[in-house]
Write a protein that holds these residues in place. Structure first.
Motif, PDB file in Angstrom:
ATOM      1  N   ALA A 236       7.085   1.488  -5.561  1.00  0.00           N
ATOM      2  CA  ALA A 236       7.001   2.767  -4.842  1.00  0.00           C
ATOM      3  C   ALA A 236       5.928   2.597  -3.768  1.00  0.00           C
ATOM      4  O   ALA A 236       4.816   3.104  -3.893  1.00  0.00           O
ATOM      5  CB  ALA A 236       6.656   3.899  -5.807  1.00  0.00           C
ATOM      6  N   PRO A 237       6.227   1.837  -2.704  1.00  0.00           N
ATOM      7  CA  PRO A 237       5.208   1.494  -1.713  1.00  0.00           C
ATOM      8  C   PRO A 237       4.612   2.685  -0.963  1.00  0.00           C
ATOM      9  O   PRO A 237       3.597   2.541  -0.299  1.00  0.00           O
ATOM     10  CB  PRO A 237       5.933   0.546  -0.759  1.00  0.00           C
ATOM     11  N   GLU A 238       5.221   3.858  -1.094  1.00  0.00           N
ATOM     12  CA  GLU A 238       4.635   5.035  -0.463  1.00  0.00           C
ATOM     13  C   GLU A 238       3.387   5.504  -1.218  1.00  0.00           C
ATOM     14  O   GLU A 238       2.622   6.322  -0.710  1.00  0.00           O
ATOM     15  CB  GLU A 238       5.665   6.174  -0.365  1.00  0.00           C
ATOM     16  N   VAL A 239       3.171   4.991  -2.440  1.00  0.00           N
ATOM     17  CA  VAL A 239       1.971   5.288  -3.223  1.00  0.00           C
ATOM     18  C   VAL A 239       1.029   4.100  -3.049  1.00  0.00           C
ATOM     19  O   VAL A 239       1.254   3.028  -3.599  1.00  0.00           O
ATOM     20  CB  VAL A 239       2.303   5.504  -4.720  1.00  0.00           C
ATOM     21  N   PHE A 240      -0.013   4.300  -2.246  1.00  0.00           N
ATOM     22  CA  PHE A 240      -0.940   3.207  -1.971  1.00  0.00           C
ATOM     23  C   PHE A 240      -2.297   3.767  -1.584  1.00  0.00           C
ATOM     24  O   PHE A 240      -2.485   4.970  -1.439  1.00  0.00           O
ATOM     25  CB  PHE A 240      -0.394   2.310  -0.840  1.00  0.00           C
ATOM     26  N   GLY A 241      -3.231   2.890  -1.405  1.00  0.00           N
ATOM     27  CA  GLY A 241      -4.544   3.240  -0.876  1.00  0.00           C
ATOM     28  C   GLY A 241      -5.151   1.987  -0.292  1.00  0.00           C
ATOM     29  O   GLY A 241      -4.787   0.874  -0.665  1.00  0.00           O
TER      30      GLY A 241
END
Length: 161
Positions: A146-151
């Motif tokens: 889920a690459p939209e969840v990152f930091g």
């Protein structure tokens, strides 16, 4: 080449700490790191997950002038133990939040299939091998599927002198 920190599900931070001599590493007010050539530094990565995350990758690009020391190699230098054990969530000292790690020429990576919400630390030791001024891309944490969840941490400048 300057990127600001970004939080899209993870907060990430990177700090370079001296290992042998307190004068080996320092940080200017503008955020530039100064490391003495030949010195060992402990790279401390902090990752905060705001919820339960699965299939997590924490990736820290190395500046061109640093080389990660791999304690698993017989020819590697002795890596001094840290004052802080990998005891996220207050478990036993041998427990680590990650299941696998890679210490490469250009990056260090830690992977976990399940990470409860909370704060986690990962650290490794690197040696300053090449003098110069280097731009360091941000440390990044992401949910692999889920690459939209990152930091990411902010990019940094490292001067090895």
């Amino acid at each position: 080449l300057t990127l600001a920190a970004r939080d899209e599900g993870f907060v990430v931070d990177r700090v370079y700490e001296p290992v042998d001599d307190p004068a080996d590493a320092s940080r200017d007010a503008d955020g530039t790191w100064h490391i003495r050539a030949g010195a060992k530094v402990r790279v401390r990565l902090t990752m905060v997950a705001d919820a339960v995350r699965t299939h997590v990758a924490l990736v820290d690009p190395l500046p061109a002038g640093l080389e990660a020391l791999n304690p698993a190699l017989a020819v590697s230098q002795t890596v001094p133990p840290s004052d802080a054990a990998d005891t996220a969530l207050g478990f036993w000292p041998w427990w680590a939040w990650y299941e696998h790690e890679n210490l490469g020429d250009d990056r260090v990576e830690a992977f976990a299939s399940y990470v409860p919400g909370g704060t986690y630390e990962y650290e490794y030791v690197a040696r300053a091998t090449t003098p110069g001024t280097f731009v360091v891309p941000p440390t990044r944490a992401e949910q692999i599927y889920a690459p939209e969840v990152f930091g990411r941490a902010a990019s940094a400048t490292v001067v090895i002198e």
